[in-house]
Design a protein around this motif. Structure first.
Motif, PDB file in Angstrom:
ATOM      1  N   LYS A   6     113.514  66.728  -3.703  1.00  0.00           N
ATOM      2  CA  LYS A   6     112.887  67.960  -3.555  1.00  0.00           C
ATOM      3  C   LYS A   6     111.949  68.255  -4.744  1.00  0.00           C
ATOM      4  CE  LYS A   6     115.288  71.073  -1.400  1.00  0.00           C
ATOM      5  NZ  LYS A   6     116.129  72.318  -0.998  1.00  0.00           N
ATOM      6  N   GLN A   7     112.138  68.038  -5.692  1.00  0.00           N
ATOM      7  CA  GLN A   7     111.097  68.123  -6.904  1.00  0.00           C
ATOM      8  C   GLN A   7     109.998  67.477  -6.687  1.00  0.00           C
ATOM      9  OE1 GLN A   7     114.003  68.001 -10.107  1.00  0.00           O
ATOM     10  NE2 GLN A   7     113.305  69.871 -10.854  1.00  0.00           N
ATOM     11  N   LEU A   8     110.160  66.131  -6.297  1.00  0.00           N
ATOM     12  CA  LEU A   8     109.228  65.215  -6.101  1.00  0.00           C
ATOM     13  C   LEU A   8     108.120  65.575  -5.024  1.00  0.00           C
ATOM     14  CD1 LEU A   8     111.097  61.720  -6.598  1.00  0.00           C
ATOM     15  CD2 LEU A   8     109.717  63.107  -8.280  1.00  0.00           C
ATOM     16  N   ARG A   9     108.924  66.050  -4.047  1.00  0.00           N
ATOM     17  CA  ARG A   9     108.277  66.535  -2.718  1.00  0.00           C
ATOM     18  C   ARG A   9     107.326  67.905  -3.346  1.00  0.00           C
ATOM     19  NH1 ARG A   9     110.075  63.631   1.295  1.00  0.00           N
ATOM     20  NH2 ARG A   9     112.098  62.997   1.577  1.00  0.00           N
ATOM     21  N   TYR A  10     107.855  68.625  -4.139  1.00  0.00           N
ATOM     22  CA  TYR A  10     106.999  69.740  -4.474  1.00  0.00           C
ATOM     23  C   TYR A  10     105.936  69.509  -5.243  1.00  0.00           C
ATOM     24  CZ  TYR A  10     111.126  72.867  -3.352  1.00  0.00           C
ATOM     25  OH  TYR A  10     112.144  73.609  -2.928  1.00  0.00           O
ATOM     26  N   ALA A  11     106.109  68.292  -6.347  1.00  0.00           N
ATOM     27  CA  ALA A  11     104.868  67.805  -6.989  1.00  0.00           C
ATOM     28  C   ALA A  11     103.891  67.384  -6.250  1.00  0.00           C
ATOM     29  CB  ALA A  11     105.501  66.877  -8.161  1.00  0.00           C
ATOM     30  N   LEU A  12     104.398  66.571  -5.071  1.00  0.00           N
ATOM     31  CA  LEU A  12     103.455  65.927  -4.266  1.00  0.00           C
ATOM     32  C   LEU A  12     102.660  66.769  -3.680  1.00  0.00           C
ATOM     33  CD1 LEU A  12     102.307  62.935  -3.527  1.00  0.00           C
ATOM     34  CD2 LEU A  12     104.077  62.828  -1.611  1.00  0.00           C
ATOM     35  N   ALA A  13     103.231  67.835  -2.958  1.00  0.00           N
ATOM     36  CA  ALA A  13     102.499  68.930  -2.216  1.00  0.00           C
ATOM     37  C   ALA A  13     101.659  69.595  -3.142  1.00  0.00           C
ATOM     38  CB  ALA A  13     103.591  69.939  -1.668  1.00  0.00           C
ATOM     39  N   ILE A  14     101.651  69.820  -4.429  1.00  0.00           N
ATOM     40  CA  ILE A  14     100.794  70.218  -5.218  1.00  0.00           C
ATOM     41  C   ILE A  14      99.657  69.445  -5.452  1.00  0.00           C
ATOM     42  CG2 ILE A  14     100.358  71.319  -7.481  1.00  0.00           C
ATOM     43  CD1 ILE A  14     103.248  72.371  -7.486  1.00  0.00           C
ATOM     44  N   ALA A  15      99.859  68.058  -5.819  1.00  0.00           N
ATOM     45  CA  ALA A  15      98.798  66.964  -5.869  1.00  0.00           C
ATOM     46  C   ALA A  15      97.963  66.800  -4.864  1.00  0.00           C
ATOM     47  CB  ALA A  15      99.759  65.732  -6.202  1.00  0.00           C
ATOM     48  N   THR A  47     105.894  66.060 -20.962  1.00  0.00           N
ATOM     49  CA  THR A  47     104.605  65.919 -20.845  1.00  0.00           C
ATOM     50  C   THR A  47     104.162  66.566 -19.434  1.00  0.00           C
ATOM     51  OG1 THR A  47     102.505  64.771 -20.867  1.00  0.00           O
ATOM     52  CG2 THR A  47     104.256  63.671 -19.693  1.00  0.00           C
ATOM     53  N   PRO A  48     102.852  67.136 -19.492  1.00  0.00           N
ATOM     54  CA  PRO A  48     102.428  67.944 -18.189  1.00  0.00           C
ATOM     55  C   PRO A  48     101.951  66.992 -16.974  1.00  0.00           C
ATOM     56  CG  PRO A  48     101.191  68.647 -20.042  1.00  0.00           C
ATOM     57  CD  PRO A  48     101.941  67.513 -20.606  1.00  0.00           C
ATOM     58  N   LEU A  49     102.238  67.284 -15.922  1.00  0.00           N
ATOM     59  CA  LEU A  49     102.021  66.620 -14.681  1.00  0.00           C
ATOM     60  C   LEU A  49     100.317  66.911 -14.219  1.00  0.00           C
ATOM     61  CD1 LEU A  49     105.199  66.609 -12.785  1.00  0.00           C
ATOM     62  CD2 LEU A  49     104.432  64.680 -13.887  1.00  0.00           C
ATOM     63  N   PHE A  50     100.131  68.401 -14.448  1.00  0.00           N
ATOM     64  CA  PHE A  50      99.129  68.869 -13.827  1.00  0.00           C
ATOM     65  C   PHE A  50      98.267  69.458 -15.137  1.00  0.00           C
ATOM     66  CE2 PHE A  50     102.324  68.915 -10.659  1.00  0.00           C
ATOM     67  CZ  PHE A  50     101.513  68.325  -9.704  1.00  0.00           C
ATOM     68  N   PHE A  66     102.580  59.166 -12.352  1.00  0.00           N
ATOM     69  CA  PHE A  66     103.935  59.828 -11.867  1.00  0.00           C
ATOM     70  C   PHE A  66     103.958  59.945 -10.273  1.00  0.00           C
ATOM     71  CE2 PHE A  66     106.696  63.198 -10.790  1.00  0.00           C
ATOM     72  CZ  PHE A  66     107.944  63.075 -11.299  1.00  0.00           C
ATOM     73  N   MET A  67     102.652  60.533  -9.880  1.00  0.00           N
ATOM     74  CA  MET A  67     102.732  60.682  -8.240  1.00  0.00           C
ATOM     75  C   MET A  67     102.617  59.487  -7.559  1.00  0.00           C
ATOM     76  SD  MET A  67     102.743  64.052  -7.845  1.00  0.00           S
ATOM     77  CE  MET A  67     103.618  64.631  -9.335  1.00  0.00           C
ATOM     78  N   GLU A  68     102.050  58.440  -8.064  1.00  0.00           N
ATOM     79  CA  GLU A  68     102.010  57.098  -7.421  1.00  0.00           C
ATOM     80  C   GLU A  68     103.527  56.528  -7.346  1.00  0.00           C
ATOM     81  OE1 GLU A  68      99.436  54.252  -9.265  1.00  0.00           O
ATOM     82  OE2 GLU A  68      97.859  55.779  -9.244  1.00  0.00           O
ATOM     83  N   ARG A  69     104.258  56.713  -8.387  1.00  0.00           N
ATOM     84  CA  ARG A  69     105.527  56.385  -8.400  1.00  0.00           C
ATOM     85  C   ARG A  69     106.332  57.235  -7.550  1.00  0.00           C
ATOM     86  NH1 ARG A  69     106.808  52.930 -12.934  1.00  0.00           N
ATOM     87  NH2 ARG A  69     104.909  52.327 -13.846  1.00  0.00           N
ATOM     88  N   ALA A  70     106.173  58.585  -7.461  1.00  0.00           N
ATOM     89  CA  ALA A  70     106.901  59.420  -6.739  1.00  0.00           C
ATOM     90  C   ALA A  70     106.546  59.029  -5.323  1.00  0.00           C
ATOM     91  CB  ALA A  70     106.481  60.844  -7.017  1.00  0.00           C
ATOM     92  N   ARG A  71     105.428  58.887  -4.914  1.00  0.00           N
ATOM     93  CA  ARG A  71     105.270  58.500  -3.377  1.00  0.00           C
ATOM     94  C   ARG A  71     106.108  57.387  -2.928  1.00  0.00           C
ATOM     95  NH1 ARG A  71      99.865  59.926  -4.438  1.00  0.00           N
ATOM     96  NH2 ARG A  71      99.066  61.592  -3.518  1.00  0.00           N
ATOM     97  N   ARG A  72     106.181  56.138  -3.797  1.00  0.00           N
ATOM     98  CA  ARG A  72     107.068  55.314  -3.417  1.00  0.00           C
ATOM     99  C   ARG A  72     108.517  55.568  -3.444  1.00  0.00           C
ATOM    100  NH1 ARG A  72     103.706  52.284  -7.256  1.00  0.00           N
ATOM    101  NH2 ARG A  72     105.082  52.499  -8.715  1.00  0.00           N
ATOM    102  N   VAL A  73     109.043  56.173  -3.999  1.00  0.00           N
ATOM    103  CA  VAL A  73     110.314  56.746  -4.197  1.00  0.00           C
ATOM    104  C   VAL A  73     110.616  57.593  -2.953  1.00  0.00           C
ATOM    105  CG1 VAL A  73     112.122  58.532  -5.148  1.00  0.00           C
ATOM    106  CG2 VAL A  73     110.708  56.880  -6.436  1.00  0.00           C
ATOM    107  N   LEU A  74     109.612  58.514  -2.320  1.00  0.00           N
ATOM    108  CA  LEU A  74     109.640  59.494  -1.219  1.00  0.00           C
ATOM    109  C   LEU A  74     109.599  58.582   0.015  1.00  0.00           C
ATOM    110  CD1 LEU A  74     107.906  62.495  -2.597  1.00  0.00           C
ATOM    111  CD2 LEU A  74     110.533  62.272  -2.183  1.00  0.00           C
ATOM    112  N   ASP A  75     108.786  57.740   0.075  1.00  0.00           N
ATOM    113  CA  ASP A  75     108.704  56.782   1.182  1.00  0.00           C
ATOM    114  C   ASP A  75     110.042  56.004   1.391  1.00  0.00           C
ATOM    115  OD1 ASP A  75     105.943  57.454   1.472  1.00  0.00           O
ATOM    116  OD2 ASP A  75     105.124  55.709   0.498  1.00  0.00           O
TER     117      ASP A  75
END
Length: 98
Positions: A6-15, A47-50, A66-75
């Motif tokens: 869920k946290q990864l999805r939140y971060a991806l939505a912001i990105a 460290t900050p993501l944004f 981080f987002m590239e890796r999060a996308r793979r995890v979520l996929d």
């Protein structure tokens, strides 16, 4: 470090939206709650993501990786969910008994 899907999805939505408010709407969560989740993630990462530049949000160099890796995890998580949904009612044969 423990990060939830869920946290990864939140971060991806912001990105993807470039905006905390729009991301909160997409995620069906309040903006303060979303901000709190991102702050928690950033604290865990150390460290900050944004970069928060007034009304503009940009990924930091760490955040981009981080987002590239999060996308793979979520996929992969989505693919696993789809796989298990397709197996509904099918006996599990991963392990042979006795």
């Amino acid at each position: 470090m423990v990060l939830s899907l869920k946290q990864l999805r939140y971060a991806l939505a912001i990105a993807e939206t470039g905006h905390f408010g729009r991301a909160a709407v997409l995620c069906h969560i309040s903006q303060p709650a979303l901000s709190q989740q991102i702050q928690s993630m950033e604290a865990q990462c150390g460290t900050p993501l944004f970069d928060r530049l007034g009304r503009t949000i940009q990924l930091t160099p760490f955040g981009r990786e981080f987002m590239e890796r999060a996308r793979r995890v979520l996929d992969n998580a989505d693919a696993l969910e789809a796989f298990t949904a397709g197996q509904s009612g099918t006996p599990c044969t991963l392990f042979a008994l006795g």
